[in-house]
Design a protein around this motif. Sequence first.
Motif, PDB file in Angstrom:
ATOM      1  N   VAL A 721       0.842  -1.203   0.000  1.00 48.99           N
ATOM      2  CA  VAL A 721       0.000   0.000   0.000  1.00 48.99           C
ATOM      3  C   VAL A 721       0.874   1.247   0.000  1.00 48.99           C
ATOM      4  O   VAL A 721       1.671   1.459   0.915  1.00 48.99           O
ATOM      5  CB  VAL A 721      -0.944   0.024   1.217  1.00 48.99           C
ATOM      6  N   SER A 722       0.672   2.077  -1.002  1.00 48.87           N
ATOM      7  CA  SER A 722       1.311   3.393  -1.035  1.00 48.87           C
ATOM      8  C   SER A 722       0.379   4.400  -0.369  1.00 48.87           C
ATOM      9  O   SER A 722      -0.829   4.381  -0.612  1.00 48.87           O
ATOM     10  CB  SER A 722       1.579   3.830  -2.475  1.00 48.87           C
ATOM     11  N   LYS A 723       0.945   5.261   0.462  1.00 47.12           N
ATOM     12  CA  LYS A 723       0.093   6.292   1.073  1.00 47.12           C
ATOM     13  C   LYS A 723      -0.468   7.242   0.032  1.00 47.12           C
ATOM     14  O   LYS A 723      -1.618   7.678   0.110  1.00 47.12           O
ATOM     15  CB  LYS A 723       0.882   7.072   2.132  1.00 47.12           C
ATOM     16  N   TRP A 724       0.347   7.588  -0.963  1.00 47.63           N
ATOM     17  CA  TRP A 724      -0.076   8.527  -1.991  1.00 47.63           C
ATOM     18  C   TRP A 724       0.017   7.862  -3.361  1.00 47.63           C
ATOM     19  O   TRP A 724       1.013   7.198  -3.668  1.00 47.63           O
ATOM     20  CB  TRP A 724       0.794   9.779  -1.990  1.00 47.63           C
ATOM     21  N   SER A 725      -1.011   8.045  -4.160  1.00 48.71           N
ATOM     22  CA  SER A 725      -0.977   7.536  -5.536  1.00 48.71           C
ATOM     23  C   SER A 725      -1.773   8.482  -6.423  1.00 48.71           C
ATOM     24  O   SER A 725      -2.813   9.011  -6.010  1.00 48.71           O
ATOM     25  CB  SER A 725      -1.527   6.111  -5.616  1.00 48.71           C
ATOM     26  N   PHE A 726      -1.271   8.682  -7.634  1.00 49.87           N
ATOM     27  CA  PHE A 726      -1.894   9.626  -8.560  1.00 49.87           C
ATOM     28  C   PHE A 726      -1.834   9.067  -9.980  1.00 49.87           C
ATOM     29  O   PHE A 726      -0.917   8.307 -10.322  1.00 49.87           O
ATOM     30  CB  PHE A 726      -1.155  10.975  -8.552  1.00 49.87           C
TER      31      PHE A 726
END
Length: 833
Positions: A721-726
């Motif tokens: 799991v990445s905390k931030w994804s875009f």
Amino acid sequence: MRSFVRLGLLATTFLAAPAFAEDPATPAAVAADAQETTSVGTGAADRRGEILVTARRRAESSQDVPLAISVIGGEHIDATGSFNVGRLQQLTPTLQYYSSNPRNTAVNIRGLGSPFGLTNDGIEQGVGIYIDDVYNARVASATFDFLDVAQIEVLRGPQGTLYGKNTTAGAINITTNQPTFDFEGKAEVSVGNYNFKQAKAAISGPLTDNLAARIAVSSTSRRGTIYNVTSNEWQNSQDNLGLRGQLLWKPTDTLEVTFAGDYSAQDPNCCATVYVRTGTTQRAANRQYAALAAAAGYTAASTNPFDRVTDLDTNLRAKNKIGGASARIKWDVAGGTLTSITAWRFWDWDPSNDRDYTGLSVVKLSQNPSQQDQYTQELRYNYSNSKIDFVLGGFGFYQRIDTQGTEQQGEDASRWSINPGNVPAGSSGCGSTAAQKLACDPSVLDGLTAKNVQYLKNTSLALFGQLAYHITPEWTVQPGVRLNYDKKEGYYQRRVFDGDGTELVLNSTNTYTARQAAQLAIYAPQEISPEFSDWNFSYDFNTSYKITPDILVYATYAKSFKSGGINQNGVPTDANYRAITSAETVKPESVHHYEVGIKTQFWDRKATLNVSIFRTDIANYQANVNNSQYGVLRGYLANAEAVRSQGVEWDFSVRPSERFNAYVNGAYTDAKYRKFTDAPCPPELSGGTTVSGTQTAGAAGVAGSLSPANCDVSGQRLPGVSKWSFSWGGEYNVPAKILGKEGKVYLGYDGSYRSNFSSNPSPSAYTWIDGYDLHNFRLGFRSEGGFDVYGWVRNAFDRHYFEQLYVASGNTGLIAGSVGDSRTWGFTIKSSF
């Protein structure tokens, strides 16, 4: 023979009279509408008009559905090279995909879904994969090429009421293009570096006034991206073939009958790993990777993983076949629609892996071929009027999986795996003690073979219903319920034979020679027959309100579950090499989900912004874990006491004119073990003598120190799991005339970013993967008549990144990995009529 019989059955039933059909307000209707509403070459979120989805088992605008949903059109999937779910994650930030080979694949949403690690057949996935309304029980289906896809809906959050069958994290709803009564066709050819070649074609049209057919085919091949200096060949290639055929019979305006058959095969030279790094564990210094490799005179082919060089000494194989047939009937009756969906699916898996991740012959063979058949039947009734919409239905599922495994040690296994104790200086690991003699005798472990036989019988039955009551034209409340029964019956047997073919058996006195004890520490005989059965009642409640025709707010609470599981790969053993029977089963997951969101359109519907805030709490979270025992090479299932995933997601798209469109999607995800007090320890806290009594565990990564029996990883991040994804991108076009054809020259771009994530179930300092960004470009010409030619480059800036890292068994400190593709480029020509 088995595959031949299956293909014969598929072909015979495909040519037979049509049977059942599907509600045209599901895949058939949406496929047609998606062609009109999804802008060519852009994401489905970039629209000319409404996008119809079937998230609630009826066709409706995506902006009217009160749940978090991402919709990607088939043209955008093709243009961005997203030919399977793995590539799709670059377009949908909260979708995570991990695959060391097709069987060992995990698809998660918001950090939840499949346990991270090697696949165990005794557990369900938490993200349901549906293709034209047919549930695909094995996540291996996610590795195949998309074939003639109209659009894909990624439903985020529990979908247990209508989709059921363990969709605690969400569902991926794939809709293919359906047969048409107007003649049409399309063809596409792509070539690129690494000898990439891909061809796709589809043709559809009428056979009679009320009978239509559609046939689609896809073929993909590519040279491998990792060079093996041992076999002198490129590995991790692609070799995919897909076929799909459909018949649509429409005898009256109220009856539609559809039948579909498909077959896909993969035969890549796969799946190679590379050396990444080593980390110090709590093993004795002479049992760490560096000392073991030096004693064996071994040096890795490269210590730079992005040299893309390996020296694995096992012949790798990842043959994968999947297919089946489905029969559907849709009948407008009693003011509503009755739909029946009957399906059979098969999956054949024939692998060969190198599980020691080195060029040494430690684990000579590791292969667990398996065969699956699944049968599903769904019956549902949809009714709508100005005041209510409801769905009532039932679902039945049966699955049988048979596996025959072989794992075998090689000539380097004794020195690598047997602890000789203290070794005299200059002895290269050999000495006069019994243990030292065993470690230096290749025959102790060379040829030691574990033969595994297992089967799983999985039965599930469900009744479900959902009601949408329109209190006012603007305000709707929507309760849903599902009653589910699950039963799993498993069997696992491991027989062990030494290099001479003599079978090792456990005796009643638990007394063994030193040679036998060394062998049993690697493979211990085991026979278990785990079983699990349970009833579960799940429900959800949603309320939504349209503030204006273009602003919808909603709130959802869902109580859901994921079925209990059984360990199908063997379980840990005690000090006497006996199976720990308490580990045979794992409890069901209990899920509480909360979500609020807003869906908006503005600027004369040229712009769309959707935002959702969510929290999911799971008790008895099912984790796939590994420990330091060699006899548990493939890991096993366990329950973590509590897990939480929470965060915020947004999807924004804008189309100011026919010349330009753009999108920006993002997510912040905080997914943690709230409580997991007896988790297996990471490698830096493993490998030493287990503490007992009043002893205190040693410091992490200190060779020769004491190791805790278990570790408390409460508060640490879930794996993968990445905390931030875009994800972001856009396309700009200008009118042009080329070779006498009127059309548009266009430039497209798609980018994505994800922050760092852990690649081990128990977070380790050695297995964090750094965040990375990827950038894809395309430049082409699209004519008015359906002709399209463009050049493309993916990972344009040649970013170096890992897809997954692996901890080698035995806690030697070796970390291996799968590297992501380097820069690829090519050209595509498409034509449709």
